[in-house]
Design a protein around this motif. Structure first.
Motif, PDB file in Angstrom:
ATOM      1  N   GLN A  20     -16.977  -3.941  11.822  1.00  0.00           N
ATOM      2  CA  GLN A  20     -16.122  -5.133  11.677  1.00  0.00           C
ATOM      3  C   GLN A  20     -14.822  -4.774  10.941  1.00  0.00           C
ATOM      4  O   GLN A  20     -14.546  -5.319   9.886  1.00  0.00           O
ATOM      5  CB  GLN A  20     -16.882  -6.210  10.910  1.00  0.00           C
ATOM      6  CG  GLN A  20     -18.160  -6.687  11.589  1.00  0.00           C
ATOM      7  CD  GLN A  20     -17.899  -7.420  12.893  1.00  0.00           C
ATOM      8  OE1 GLN A  20     -16.920  -8.151  13.016  1.00  0.00           O
ATOM      9  NE2 GLN A  20     -18.752  -7.223  13.883  1.00  0.00           N
ATOM     10  N   VAL A  21     -14.043  -3.844  11.485  1.00  0.00           N
ATOM     11  CA  VAL A  21     -12.762  -3.502  10.835  1.00  0.00           C
ATOM     12  C   VAL A  21     -11.667  -3.391  11.902  1.00  0.00           C
ATOM     13  O   VAL A  21     -11.952  -3.152  13.073  1.00  0.00           O
ATOM     14  CB  VAL A  21     -12.830  -2.152  10.083  1.00  0.00           C
ATOM     15  CG1 VAL A  21     -13.762  -2.221   8.891  1.00  0.00           C
ATOM     16  CG2 VAL A  21     -13.230  -1.020  11.002  1.00  0.00           C
ATOM     17  N   GLY A  64     -10.131  -4.420   4.958  1.00  0.00           N
ATOM     18  CA  GLY A  64     -10.696  -4.741   6.272  1.00  0.00           C
ATOM     19  C   GLY A  64     -10.070  -3.915   7.373  1.00  0.00           C
ATOM     20  O   GLY A  64     -10.178  -4.235   8.551  1.00  0.00           O
TER      21      GLY A  64
END
Lengths: 178, 305
Positions: free
Chosen positions: B184-185, B223
């Motif tokens: 999730q980046v 992130g």
């Protein structure tokens, strides 16, 4: 020719005569006298200086070169004592000239042109030494041999069997301990 | 006897000789310095080559061991996995059969069935047997993945000598990785024009992909992770950076060792495989990390001759 040889000649003249004579030789040879030990100078310059010395002192070229060669050995030994000090006697030292001394010279200066020296035992005793050089300074070599014998404290007899100056391929010496 | 003029003249000669000697000394000193620099550079290059050779020898040894291990593990694991899958199916079938049988009996003697189920803890056994088999299958599958990973060490030179563009590898790898749900980046690409590299682009994509996955799993604060390519002389550098957990100083020397991992259930072969692939391409891989601030992993590859 290495500058060290020119400096040795100057030292000899100053020790045995005086500074004035050296300057006279420089003037006669057309040299400014500025020499440093490790630089190379024109071979003809040393021959011109020796020729001027011969004229001044009424010496033969051969005698002048022999005399200078004998002095030159002591001069070079003071600067580079390891070569002679590492050998037990005169004959061992002579045998090491080409393989050790000239090789070391070439390591430091790839432009140097040392003479080719070949040494063999002679069947009749003593040694046979062959000298080859485009400079044809066999009489200087003879003087150097005498200087080396002086250093090792022996008397030697040197006979020049043949000479390049008289048409031989190379100069040959027979050397015996007297 | 020498006159004063002679001494003056000699003094001037000696001064000139000294100037010549000093100039010569300066030339020689400069020459010596330059030769020393060249020697130091050559020594460094020799040390690097020596390290590379040692690393290749180590890799060859690991390769031999891996090939043997992979073969020895693969065969029994294959039938264990197959048997477990069959067993799972059999447990389902047995459960169904028992349910049918018990429901027949239950019609005439429901009390017996309840007592029987209770005495033998039947509901728990059937459920747990299924879970245990499922876990065992997953464990076996994990063994299979590790053995597949070992294959990259068992072939010491898998290059096919093709010239390829590393940037294309990066694009395709990022595209592939972006679809993996657990990563999730965002991946930020900063790519420069590069000369071609020689080797196997598929393997190189795998090496880069492992670095990206590793960076993505480092909990980057922004992130985002980045991948940068640059041409430095005859060298191509690909750097993957994150601003995540970083690696503790005492752990940094171990990160390329096989099976080293701080994240379960990772198998700890990702960086090792990347290093092996990079070395097969005559390159190096280096790590620079600040605990709590992030990590840079840099691949350095020679350009194609």
């Amino acid at each position: 020719m290495k500058g060290a040889v020119f400096i040795a000649l100057q030292e000899m003249i100053m020790e045995e005569f005086d500074l004035d004579l050296w300057h006279q030789l420089l003037d006669a040879a057309g040299s400014d006298g500025v020499y440093t030990a490790t630089l190379n100078y024109d071979d003809q310059a040393i021959l011109d200086l020796v020729a001027a010395l011969c004229t001044r002192l009424e010496l033969s070229r051969e005698d002048a070169l022999r005399h200078f060669g004998r002095y030159l050995f002591g001069f070079l030994h003071r600067g580079y004592p390891v070569f002679a000090d590492s050998k037990p006697d005169f004959f061992d030292f002579i045998a090491s000239i080409d393989g050790v001394i000239h090789m070391e010279v070439m390591k430091l200066d790839d432009q140097a042109r040392p003479p080719k020296i070949e040494v063999h035992p002679h069947p009749a005793g003593g040694i046979q030494l062959f000298y080859s050089s485009e400079r044809n300074l066999c009489h200087l070599a003879e003087g150097l041999l005498q200087g080396a014998a002086d250093h090792f404290g022996i008397a030697i007899e040197i006979e020049q069997v043949c000479c390049r100056l008289q048409g031989a391929d190379r100069c040959e010496f027979r050397i015996n301990q007297a | 006897m020498s006159s004063l003029d002679s001494y003056k003249r000699e003094l001037e000669i000696q001064r000139q000789a000294r100037r010549v000697a000093e100039a010569q000394l300066e030339d020689k000193s400069r020459e010596l310095y330059q030769k020393n620099q060249a020697l130091e550079a050559a020594l460094l290059q020799l040390k690097e080559q020596q390290e590379l050779l040692i690393a290749k020898e180590k890799q060859a040894s690991i390769g031999q061991l891996s090939a043997g291990l992979a073969h020895e593990i693969n065969n029994p694991n294959a039938f264990v996995q197959s048997n477990l899958e069959s067993l799972h199916k059999y447990v389902f079938q047995l459960t169904d059969a028992m349910q049918v049988l018990l429901s027949k009996i239950e019609d005439s003697d429901p009390r017996f069935v309840n007592q029987f189920k209770h005495n033998h803890d039947l509901d728990f056994l059937l459920q747990d047997a299924s879970d245990l088999i499922q876990e065992s299958v997953q464990g076996s599958q994990r063994i299979q993945r590790i053995v597949q990973g070992l294959r990259y060490f068992s072939q010491t030179d898998q290059r096919d000598g093709r010239q390829f563009d590393i940037n294309s590898c990066i694009h395709s790898t990022v595209e592939l990785i972006s679809h993996e749900p657990e990563l999730q980046v965002r991946i930020n690409k900063q790519l420069s024009v590069l000369k071609d590299c020689e080797g196997n682009p598929t393997l190189m994509s795998l090496a880069i992909g492992n670095l990206l996955k590793n960076a993505a799993q480092s909990h980057p604060r922004s992130g985002e992770i980045s991948i940068r390519s640059e041409q430095v002389g005859q060298e191509i550098r690909i750097t993957v950076s994150d601003d995540g957990d970083g690696i503790p100083l005492d752990q940094q020397p171990k990160i390329f060792e096989p099976f080293y991992t701080t994240r379960q259930p990772a198998h700890g072969l990702g960086l090792t495989i990347s290093q092996a692939i990079v070395r097969q391409h005559d390159g190096r891989i280096e790590c620079s990390s600040q605990p709590g601030q992030g990590t840079d992993i840099c691949i350095r590859l020679p350009t194609a001759p």
